[in-house]
Design a protein around this motif. Structure first.
Motif, PDB file in Angstrom:
ATOM      1  N   PRO A 273     -12.245  -8.903  -0.839  1.00  0.00           N
ATOM      2  CA  PRO A 273     -12.321 -10.640  -1.241  1.00  0.00           C
ATOM      3  C   PRO A 273     -13.327 -11.452  -0.429  1.00  0.00           C
ATOM      4  O   PRO A 273     -14.031 -12.292  -0.966  1.00  0.00           O
TER       5      PRO A 273
ATOM      6  N   HIS B 171     -16.714 -10.986  -2.355  1.00  0.00           N
ATOM      7  CA  HIS B 171     -16.490 -11.069  -3.875  1.00  0.00           C
ATOM      8  C   HIS B 171     -16.420  -9.853  -4.486  1.00  0.00           C
ATOM      9  O   HIS B 171     -16.976  -9.707  -5.770  1.00  0.00           O
TER      10      HIS B 171
ATOM     11  N   THR C   4      -9.620  -2.201  -7.503  1.00  0.00           N
ATOM     12  CA  THR C   4      -9.636  -3.570  -7.251  1.00  0.00           C
ATOM     13  C   THR C   4      -9.305  -4.709  -8.760  1.00  0.00           C
ATOM     14  O   THR C   4      -9.108  -5.788  -8.626  1.00  0.00           O
TER      15      THR C   4
ATOM     16  N   HIS D 248     -12.040  -5.836 -10.187  1.00  0.00           N
ATOM     17  CA  HIS D 248     -13.149  -6.643 -10.387  1.00  0.00           C
ATOM     18  C   HIS D 248     -14.211  -6.133 -11.249  1.00  0.00           C
ATOM     19  O   HIS D 248     -14.579  -5.018 -11.257  1.00  0.00           O
TER      20      HIS D 248
ATOM     21  N   LYS E 268      -1.013 -12.642  -2.447  1.00  0.00           N
ATOM     22  CA  LYS E 268      -2.502 -12.965  -2.846  1.00  0.00           C
ATOM     23  C   LYS E 268      -2.629 -11.401  -3.693  1.00  0.00           C
ATOM     24  O   LYS E 268      -2.569 -10.379  -3.032  1.00  0.00           O
TER      25      LYS E 268
ATOM     26  N   TYR F 142      -5.160  -9.668  -6.958  1.00  0.00           N
ATOM     27  CA  TYR F 142      -6.721  -9.853  -7.433  1.00  0.00           C
ATOM     28  C   TYR F 142      -6.658  -8.975  -8.649  1.00  0.00           C
ATOM     29  O   TYR F 142      -5.779  -8.029  -8.910  1.00  0.00           O
TER      30      TYR F 142
END
Length: 443
Positions: A202, A205, A228, A230, A372, A374
């Motif tokens: 995180p 990014h 992740t 992402h 939190k 993601y």
């Protein structure tokens, strides 16, 4: 709020020192007593460097131990990323029809081309790459992207230096160790020598600081990332291609979860100018068509990708395929063609949307708990942060008190410590029940 503390967590052995149980027995009883006379063949030293038991079998073993201890437990698996929705009928019917035709003189077929059915190769090029200049002859159909990763390692050889995202899918690192690219394992850092770990969290990014990353020959990069979730942006991938081009490196780009991208992020590295000169792309039908057991994927090796001496990489990969592979199942390839028909595309999209709704339920759950999380938007994985806690301890706590299987983040590399991965591959009622159990534990 999350109430579990370090003191309340159940003890867990150091994951960096995990060994297969059989190995421990051998050490205690002696190889000779268990297996009789030894050969004079030495064990491959690269296999000896694999310090960890492979992540997912280790999780399965712990699940079995939990069930043995609590035989009445209704275990929910949010761990191993295995699909659960049935294969769409339009696709399953195509494979069934092909299989039945094999019993007839007219329909029987034996060996196919090692590179894959030409019609399927062309269909993949058109369906997934459109106007990106990928030709059918550059597409190699396979039995899955994980198998192709090992074939690419065989292609590249033991002298290559490599970089991986941290955290990343463990097969990149383990295959690098087996082929001989890695050095010894350092328990304190959780890293293998000679492998460059590119921190992706995180704080940056989920994209590495490339300009402070040493040059390597090969860069393994997965987007959307497992674990992740992402998906790299266009700007990030432009930096990656520029970095590889300036360093003369080859990117091995894994797009197994590209079907889940909905925010406009690139689904292929070849959307980036210059990528055809620096990148190999691997992908799969596993997570969009439910082919985890059917086994069908592909690898793209562009004609423009050249070794330092100017020799085309595609020629060598073709030789690897012809030497080490007899081609994907003809039945599976019939299913692949059905996947790319208009009806098949619509059916696969429905399956993906179902899993994405599951992911949103999980994201909402962890947000409600004040944790939190993601991912979950462009990928079927949710990456949950437990600051200050060891990921294997969190895994054990959740399993012990809720009968839910997750995946400890440290299994994906040192950058995964303090995280767990939760999969959205599950039946809706199972996801909802898991949400209820998690809320009962953490509130």
């Amino acid at each position: 709020m999350f109430k579990v503390s370090c003191h309340s967590l159940m003890p867990c052995p150091n994951p960096n020192l995990l060994q297969p149980r059989a190995s421990l027995v051998v050490q205690k009883k002696g190889i000779g007593k268990m297996h009789g006379r030894c050969t004079k063949v030495a064990r491959n030293p690269n296999m000896e460097r694999l310090r960890n038991n492979y992540l997912f079998p280790e999780i399965s073993m712990r699940e079995m131990e939990h069930i043995k201890k609590y035989p009445n437990a209704e275990v929910i698996s949010l761990g191993i990323g295995d699909t659960t929705a049935p294969i769409p009928d339009i696709i399953a019917s195509a494979m069934s029809d092909y299989a039945r035709s094999l019993s007839t003189p007219e329909g029987y077929s034996g060996y196919g081309a090692e590179q894959g059915n030409q019609a399927l190769r062309q269909a993949i090029a058109q369906a997934f790459y459109g106007d990106l200049a990928v030709k059918g002859t550059e597409v190699f159909v396979s039995d899955g992207s994980q198998c192709d990763i090992s074939r690419i390692q065989l292609l590249l050889g033991s002298e290559m230096t490599i970089a991986v995202q941290d955290p990343s899918f463990p097969a990149y690192i383990d295959s690098s160790v087996i082929i001989g690219q890695a050095g010894d394992f350092h328990p304190k850092t959780g890293k293998f020598r000679n492998i460059e770990y590119m921190k992706c969290g995180p704080q940056n990014h989920f994209f590495p600081d490339l300009w402070n990353t040493p040059r390597t020959d090969i860069i393994f990069f997965c987007s959307p990332n497992n674990p992740t979730g992402h998906a790299a942006s266009r700007e990030q991938l432009e930096l990656l291609v520029e970095f590889a081009s300036e360093n003369g490196s080859i990117i091995v780009y894994d797009t197994a979860y590209a079907a889940y991208i909905t925010d406009g992020s690139p689904r292929s590295i070849y959307e980036i100018p210059g990528a055809r000169e620096v990148a190999i792309e691997v992908s799969s039908f596993s997570k969009s068509a439910g082919f985890t057991g059917v086994r069908l994927g592909w690898t793209v090796v562009p004609d423009e990708l050249l070794y330092s001496n100017g020799f085309p990489v595609v020629n060598d990969f073709n030789r690897i395929i012809c030497t080490c592979f007899n081609g994907a199942s003809n039945i599976a390839q019939a299913g692949g063609l059905a996947c790319l028909s208009p009806e098949g595309v619509s059916a696969r999209r429905s399956v993906v949307d179902y899993y994405k709704e599951n992911a949103q339920i999980l994201l909402d759950t962890f947000s409600y708990l004040g944790l939190k999380a993601y991912g979950g938007v462009n990928a079927p994985y949710v990456w949950v942060h437990f600051p200050g806690l060891r990921s294997w301890d969190v895994f054990s706590e959740i399993l012990g008190k809720t009968d839910i299987i997750t995946v400890p983040g440290s299994g994906f590399g040192p950058g995964g410590e303090e995280f767990i991965r939760v999969t959205a591959f599950g039946h809706r009622e199972t996801i909802l029940e898991a949400s209820t159990r998690l809320k009962s534990l953490f509130l």
